[in-house]
Design a protein around this motif. Sequence first.
Motif, mmCIF file in Angstrom:
data_model
loop_
_atom_site.group_PDB
_atom_site.id
_atom_site.type_symbol
_atom_site.label_atom_id
_atom_site.label_comp_id
_atom_site.label_asym_id
_atom_site.label_seq_id
_atom_site.Cartn_x
_atom_site.Cartn_y
_atom_site.Cartn_z
ATOM 1 N N UNK A 52 -9.178 -13.794 -8.830
ATOM 2 C CA UNK A 52 -7.876 -13.110 -8.949
ATOM 3 C C UNK A 52 -7.360 -12.824 -7.542
ATOM 4 N N UNK A 53 -6.062 -13.017 -7.349
ATOM 5 C CA UNK A 53 -5.461 -12.736 -6.050
ATOM 6 C C UNK A 53 -5.154 -11.241 -5.909
ATOM 7 N N UNK A 54 -5.455 -10.699 -4.744
ATOM 8 C CA UNK A 54 -5.097 -9.307 -4.434
ATOM 9 C C UNK A 54 -4.297 -9.326 -3.138
ATOM 10 N N UNK A 55 -3.062 -8.841 -3.219
ATOM 11 C CA UNK A 55 -2.270 -8.686 -1.986
ATOM 12 C C UNK A 55 -2.351 -7.219 -1.574
ATOM 13 N N UNK A 59 -0.932 -2.691 -3.482
ATOM 14 C CA UNK A 59 -1.481 -1.325 -3.494
ATOM 15 C C UNK A 59 -0.603 -0.335 -2.730
ATOM 16 N N UNK A 60 0.602 -0.750 -2.414
ATOM 17 C CA UNK A 60 1.522 0.136 -1.693
ATOM 18 C C UNK A 60 1.690 1.434 -2.490
ATOM 19 N N UNK A 92 -8.970 7.651 -9.338
ATOM 20 C CA UNK A 92 -7.905 7.999 -10.282
ATOM 21 C C UNK A 92 -6.778 8.771 -9.616
ATOM 22 N N UNK A 93 -7.039 9.227 -8.402
ATOM 23 C CA UNK A 93 -5.987 9.969 -7.686
ATOM 24 C C UNK A 93 -5.175 9.062 -6.763
ATOM 25 N N UNK A 94 -5.438 7.786 -6.843
ATOM 26 C CA UNK A 94 -4.644 6.851 -6.024
ATOM 27 C C UNK A 94 -5.357 6.340 -4.795
ATOM 28 N N UNK A 95 -6.697 6.390 -4.816
ATOM 29 C CA UNK A 95 -7.483 5.893 -3.687
ATOM 30 C C UNK A 95 -8.113 4.550 -4.060
ATOM 31 N N UNK A 96 -7.995 3.583 -3.175
ATOM 32 C CA UNK A 96 -8.522 2.237 -3.440
ATOM 33 C C UNK A 96 -9.451 1.824 -2.307
ATOM 34 N N UNK A 97 -10.551 1.209 -2.664
ATOM 35 C CA UNK A 97 -11.422 0.594 -1.660
ATOM 36 C C UNK A 97 -11.309 -0.920 -1.831
ATOM 37 N N UNK A 98 -11.052 -1.626 -0.747
ATOM 38 C CA UNK A 98 -11.059 -3.085 -0.769
ATOM 39 C C UNK A 98 -12.144 -3.556 0.196
ATOM 40 N N UNK A 99 -13.179 -4.175 -0.337
ATOM 41 C CA UNK A 99 -14.262 -4.691 0.506
ATOM 42 C C UNK A 99 -13.952 -6.142 0.869
ATOM 43 N N UNK A 144 -13.958 -0.388 9.364
ATOM 44 C CA UNK A 144 -13.235 0.201 8.233
ATOM 45 C C UNK A 144 -11.916 0.808 8.707
ATOM 46 N N UNK A 145 -10.885 0.582 7.924
ATOM 47 C CA UNK A 145 -9.564 1.140 8.235
ATOM 48 C C UNK A 145 -9.099 1.972 7.050
ATOM 49 N N UNK A 146 -8.391 3.039 7.343
ATOM 50 C CA UNK A 146 -7.738 3.798 6.277
ATOM 51 C C UNK A 146 -6.243 3.580 6.406
ATOM 52 N N UNK A 147 -5.638 3.195 5.299
ATOM 53 C CA UNK A 147 -4.203 2.891 5.279
ATOM 54 C C UNK A 147 -3.518 3.933 4.398
#
Lengths: 183, 202
Positions: A52-55, A59-60, A92-99, A144-147
């Motif tokens: 699956x593609x993830x841009x 996640x904006x 569930x609060x809107x936090x995403x981790x992308x490895x 690691x970066x936090x966006x």
Amino acid sequence: MFELRLALVLVLYAPLGLLHAELPSPELSHELNRLETPVAAPDFSLEDLDDEQHALSDYRGKVIMLNFWATWCPPCRREIPSMESIYQDLGEKGFVVLGVNEFETPDHVFAYTGQLSVFPTFPILFDRDSKVSELYGVKGLPTTLLINKQGQVVYRAAGGRDFDHPEVRAIVSELLAESDGDT
Amino acid sequence: MIIGYHLHMKRIFRHTARILAALLLSVAGPVPHGMAAVETFTDETSGLLSWQARHPGFSLQFIQLLPDYVRAVYSGRGLPPKVVELMAGYCMFGTIIKNESDKPLAYRVADWRYITADGQAHPVKTKTAWLQDWRDMGVAFRWSLLPDDQQFAPGDWSQGFTTLPLAPGTVFKLKYQWTQEDEIHEGIFEDLRCAPAEAPDV
């Protein structure tokens, strides 16, 4: 002959995990370093384990932890449980981790994650040609970066971290509390 | 009389120049960290050695890597046999650098030198040089080697391989540098030793 010797090496040593002196691994620190000036996070699109593609732009509006890693990197392995923990608690609060895995195949990574004590449920993306890590100026793994919700890189960490540390959770919670319109 | 005056002035000038040179060196030259505590460890399982130098706010570790380990790492990444064997032919160390201070610091592998038994100092091959070699051999992989240079914020650290064109078991010195607040610091490992060709008996 080379393949035979290599196979022997892998069979003999793979169960040990490492063929060198077990690295006296440094403690995982927890400092995240705030950038003096936030930088717009370049968009990219990568495939996950299920093709699956993830841009990034998908996640904006969420707070994103972008973690560059590889299976051969010991501190990458060590920080995965803490990433999974904070992802479980704040997802569930809107936090995403992308490895973002570097230069490895989905088959290899799938087999690897199956051996971990904590299975990562966050998306693992495949940067097979390391173009995305170059885009972000990543020199070493893990990085690691936090966006933030506005799509800006606001924190950066080189080297393994304990992301389950209260100070990291406080930073993420603070970013989650921001509206999309302010930094 | 005039000649005597000139000689006197010449001596004063030389003396002043020496003092100025010494002052300049003390301001601009590397700050030796002779106080570094260097510890040597022997891994109980593998019998391999590692060294750790600890300076105030900065630590550096060198860990012996067996040629077979190097083979496993690079073949596991799908690199062609000629590249795998090339890398396994080098004296390799796992290297860990850590900023343990509360201020940023930076290092450049290009500033480091290894010193062989004949007293000659040699530059350490950088990751950039390796990546060029790999590209020439058709390999796009760009990981595993210690980055050429990095700026570390407090708490940052990094690890990667350091490569030296030395035979298994070779003993050598390694001079390293880092900078913090515009000051150059340096240290030395006096007796690093390349890993043996085969795993030692434990």
